[in-house]
Design an enzyme around this catalytic site. Structure first.
Site, PDB file in Angstrom:
ATOM      1  N   LYS B  73       0.853  -1.191   0.000  1.00 10.52           N
ATOM      2  CA  LYS B  73       0.000   0.000   0.000  1.00 10.52           C
ATOM      3  C   LYS B  73       0.885   1.237   0.000  1.00 10.52           C
ATOM      4  CE  LYS B  73      -4.076   1.476   2.723  1.00 10.52           C
ATOM      5  NZ  LYS B  73      -4.909   1.108   3.905  1.00 10.52           N
ATOM      6  N   SER B 148      -9.558   0.350   2.708  1.00 10.36           N
ATOM      7  CA  SER B 148      -8.765   1.236   1.890  1.00 10.36           C
ATOM      8  C   SER B 148      -7.544   0.562   1.252  1.00 10.36           C
ATOM      9  CB  SER B 148      -8.280   2.396   2.748  1.00 10.36           C
ATOM     10  OG  SER B 148      -7.391   1.974   3.743  1.00 10.36           O
ATOM     11  N   SER B 172      -9.815  -1.771   6.934  1.00 11.24           N
ATOM     12  CA  SER B 172      -9.120  -1.488   5.670  1.00 11.24           C
ATOM     13  C   SER B 172      -8.222  -2.592   5.154  1.00 11.24           C
ATOM     14  CB  SER B 172      -8.325  -0.184   5.789  1.00 11.24           C
ATOM     15  OG  SER B 172      -9.181   0.926   5.657  1.00 11.24           O
TER      16      SER B 172
END
Lengths: 444, 444
Positions: B73, B148, B172
C-alpha cells in the site's frame, strides 16, 4: 505534631487514639468558622480510634498508621458518607463505594476525622470557594490558602492532623502546601489508585498527601502506594540537580531568588552536583495542559452542566463552558504536544536526577492583592501562581513542594521534580533540605 | 502462488528471484489499466532480487522471505521514494525515512516491487478513489475491490504477489481481503511497529498483510512482529468458539447465513466447542468508533485541509470537515465508551477463545448497485459493509478475514476475532477452516 511523635506516644501509652480524636474535636470546635472541615465525622472516628486502642492493648499487630488521626479533601468516596466536592449542596451525594485510598489508610490503622474543604469540584488554585467561602490562612495572615486541596493545607498547618489527602491535577496539592507552609507530594500518575475519587482531568489527576513534614508525607504515601514507595528516608548519595538557567524560573521575588540561590549553594556544598538547564520550553506547556484539563473536565461535567448550570460558581462555570467548546482537534494536538514534551523531559532526566524549581514566585499572595486585580491582571497573577506547578502535571512527573525558608511575609517553598516513579529520591532529598535549612518552624 | 511454493522453487533452483521480478513486470504490463500499482519500482526490485540470488548461490544464510516479491500500500515510507497516499498528486512527497515494517521485510530478504493503489488517505471502505479511479475486481466481475487497502487486495488476487502490506483502522485490510477473496490479518495494535507509516486514527491504526493463504499471511506477519507471532501453523487443540445469537450478525444474505451455519457445524464436528453469545452491543460501537477515527483523522489533516481543501475528494473532505467539528467532549466520551467496551469484551474472552463473525453480510457488493444508491441508502450500504469490521478495530483486537466459500456471485468470507495478542490462535483456526472447506480456488 508529626506521625512519628504520635506513634511513639501511642506506643508508650502516653496517649490513646481516642484521646487524640477528642483533642481534635476540641481544636475544631475552637476554630469555629476558621475550621477547614466541611464535615466532621467524630462518631466514626471514635469507633476507629477505640478499635485501634483495643487492638494495641491486646498486643495485636498494628498497621503503620495505627491510631493516627487524619482527614481528607471532600472528594474521596466512603460508603454511606456524603460527598460534597466543594460544590453547591445540590451536587452532594451519598457514596455507594469506598475509595481505594481510604481503604488503604483504614487498613493501615489511620483514623478518619472527616472531610476537608476544597475548591469547587477541585477547580481553582487560590482556594477561594464561591459557595462556602474559605477559612483564613493559619500561618500567613491575610494570604490565600491555595487550592484546590485548600482545607487539607489548612488542617495540617493548624496542627489538627499530621497529614491529609489532597488531589493534584495542575498543582492542587503543591499550591496549598506552599501557601500554608507544609509539605505536599504529587506522585507519579498511576502509583496511587484513583478508584472512587472525584475525577477532574483523568489523564492528569493524582492523589497524594499534604503533611507536616517530609517524613509524615512519605509515611502516608507509602500506604497509598501499597508499599511501592518507601516510608522512611535513606541516606542520599550525590545527586545531579538541575536548575533553570533559562527564562522559565523568571520573575521571582528577590527573596525567592535569594533562597533558590542559597539552597543551590548549600546542596553543592553537601556534595550534590548542580547543572544549568534551559527549561524555557516548559512555559509552552501551559496552554496544552489547560486544553487537556478543561477538555476532560468539561466531559466529566457535561450532563450536570447542562442540567444544573446555575448551581456552579461563575468562574468554574465559565471554565467548563470554555472547556465544552474545545474541539477534538485542539484536544488531540495538546496531547500530541504532551507526548513530545514527555520525550523531551525524559532526555533531561538522562542528565539530572532532580529538577529544583521555585513552587511559587514569592510567598503566598495576599487576598487583598488578588481582589484588587481584574481581567488580564488577575489572569496573569493566577498564571504566575500555577506556572511552576503545571509542568509536572502535564508531564506525568512526581513532585514535592516543601517550605525551605520563612520570611516575615510568609514561607518560601521549593519544588523538587523527578522522573516517573522517583518519589523516593525526591523525598530523600526533600528531607535533606528540611533538616539542613532548619528555618521552617514546626506547625503549631 | 504461495510463499512456500516460491521459496521451494527458489531453493531448488527452479527459478531465480530476478526471474520472478521479470515475471511480475510482464504481468503488470499485461494488466494495463487493471494494474493495482500506483508506482512500480523495478530497478530497486531487480537489485534486491539479484542480491538475494547471489547470496543464495554463495550459500549464505537467508531470511525467511528471501527472494519473494511483495508490494505494498502506498503509505509506508521508503527513504527517497515518493509517497502517494492515494491522494491528489499535490499531496505526494519524497520520504526521508524508511518505515520499520519495510526495513523488517528487507531484512527478511523480501523484494519490493513497488507501491499499490489505495483509498485517498486510507479513507473509504469501497476502494473507489476520487483522483485515480480503481482497478477492476479480478475475481468478481463488477464488484467493488474494497478499501482502503484496495490495491493490496487486487495485487494478491491477481497473483502478482503472494502477499502485500495493508493498513486497517476500521476494516481497511479485512474488507479488501473479503472483496478480492484473499486472506487479511489485522493484528493487535502495537504488535507491528507504525513508525513512518501514514497515520489516520492513531489509536486504531494497524499494519498487517493481505495474502494468498493463511500460511502466506502469517509468514509475513511473523516478520512484521519480529517473531512475536509464529510463521507456521500448529495443531490446534479444541477451542471455545463464540457465535452471535443476538442481533449483531443480522441481515445476512441467505448464502452467508448458510455458510456461517455450515462452518459452525463443521467446527463442532472437528472437536471445537460452540457457544451462543449476545453480541448485539457491538453494534453500538459504530458511532464512537467513527467519532474517534474522524476526530483523530481531522487532527492529522488539520493543516493540510486548511491550506489545500480543494485537493481532497468530496467524500474525504466532507468526512474531515465533520471530524474537525467534533468536540473534545464528544471525542472523550467516545474513548470512555471504548474503555467500557474493552472491559466488556475482556469478559467475553473469559468464556470463548475466538469469536466467529461474517466479514461482509454477503458477497462483495456490485459497483452498479452502490452507484444507484444515494444519501441514506448509500450510508446504510456502507454501514452494512463495515458493520462487522469495526468492533475489532475500536476494541483493539486481532482479526482475520478469510474466504470460506465461493458462490457464483463471489466469495463469502468469515472473520475470526480474538483477545489481544491471540494472532496465533486465530491463524491456526483459520488454517483449519481453509483446509477443511476446500472450496476456495487458489488465486490465479
Amino acid at each position: 505534631m508529626t506521625i512519628a511523635k504520635l506513634l511513639s506516644d501511642l506506643e508508650a501509652g502516653r496517649v490513646t487514639s481516642r484521646a487524640l480524636v477528642d483533642q481534635a474535636e476540641a481544636r475544631i470546635a475552637a476554630a469555629g468558622t476558621a475550621s477547614p472541615f466541611s464535615t466532621v465525622e467524630l462518631d466514626n472516628a471514635r469507633a476507629q480510634a477505640e478499635a485501634v486502642d483495643a487492638a494495641r492493648a491486646a498486643g495485636a499487630a498494628l498497621g503503620p498508621l495505627a491510631g493516627v488521626p487524619l482527614a481528607h479533601k471532600d472528594m474521596f468516596e466512603r460508603q454511606g458518607a456524603r460527598m460534597g466536592r466543594g460544590a453547591h449542596p445540590s451536587a452532594a451525594y451519598v457514596a455507594e463505594n469506598t475509595a481505594e485510598v481510604l481503604s488503604r489508610l483504614d487498613g493501615a490503622g489511620a483514623v478518619d476525622l472527616g472531610r476537608l474543604q476544597m475548591s469547587e469540584f477541585a477547580m481553582g488554585p487560590t482556594g477561594m470557594n464561591h459557595h462556602h467561602g474559605a477559612p483564613p490562612n493559619p500561618v500567613v495572615p491575610g494570604a490565600i490558602i491555595g487550592g484546590s486541596s485548600s482545607g487539607s493545607g489548612v488542617a495540617v498547618a493548624m496542627g489538627i492532623v499530621p497529614a491529609a489527602l489532597g488531589s493534584d491535577t495542575g498543582g492542587s496539592i503543591r499550591l496549598p502546601a506552599a501557601c500554608n507552609g507544609v509539605v505536599g507530594i504529587k506522585p507519579t500518575p498511576g502509583r496511587v489508585p484513583m478508584s472512587h475519587t472525584m475525577p477532574l482531568s483523568w489523564t492528569q489527576d493524582c492523589v497524594g498527601p499534604l503533611a507536616a513534614s517530609v517524613d509524615c508525607a512519605r509515611r502516608v504515601l507509602s500506604v497509598l502506594t501499597g508499599g511501592a514507595t518507601r516510608a522512611e528516608t535513606q541516606e542520599t548519595g550525590p545527586l545531579r540537580l538541575g536548575f533553570d538557567a533559562g527564562d522559565f524560573a523568571c520573575d521571582l521575588s528577590p527573596d525567592m531568588a535569594q533562597v533558590l540561590d542559597e539552597e543551590r549553594k548549600a546542596l553543592v556544598l553537601a556534595g550534590h552536583a548542580d547543572r544549568d538547564l534551559d527549561l524555557g520550553w516548559l512555559g509552552t506547556l501551559d496552554e496544552p495542559a489547560n486544553v487537556i484539563a478543561m477538555g476532560e473536565a468539561a466531559t466529566v461535567h457535561a450532563d450536570r452542566l447542562r442540567a444544573h448550570a446555575d448551581s456552579y460558581g461563575d468562574q468554574v462555570r465559565t471554565r467548563l463552558v470554555q472547556g465544552a467548546a474545545i474541539s477534538a482537534q485542539a484536544y488531540l494536538r495538546a496531547r500530541q504536544i504532551r507526548d513530545i514534551a514527555q520525550g523531551k523531559i525524559a532526555e533531561v532526566f538522562r542528565d539530572v536526577d532532580v529538577i529544583v524549581l521555585p513552587m511559587l514566585p514569592d510567598v503566598p499572595p495576599q487576598i487583598d492583592a488578588l481582589a484588587r486585580l481584574e481581567g488580564a491582571s488577575l489572569a496573569g497573577m493566577i498564571s504566575a501562581m500555577t506556572r511552576f506547578a503545571r509542568p509536572a502535571s502535564v508531564l506525568g512527573l512526581p513532585a514535592i513542594s516543601l517550605p525551605v525558608a520563612w520570611t516575615d511575609r510568609g514561607p518560601l517553598s521549593l519544588q523538587l521534580v523527578g522522573a516517573p516513579c522517583s518519589e523516593d529520591v525526591l523525598a530523600d532529598l526533600a528531607r535533606t533540605l528540611e533538616t539542613a535549612s532548619l528555618r521552617v518552624p514546626e506547625p503549631a
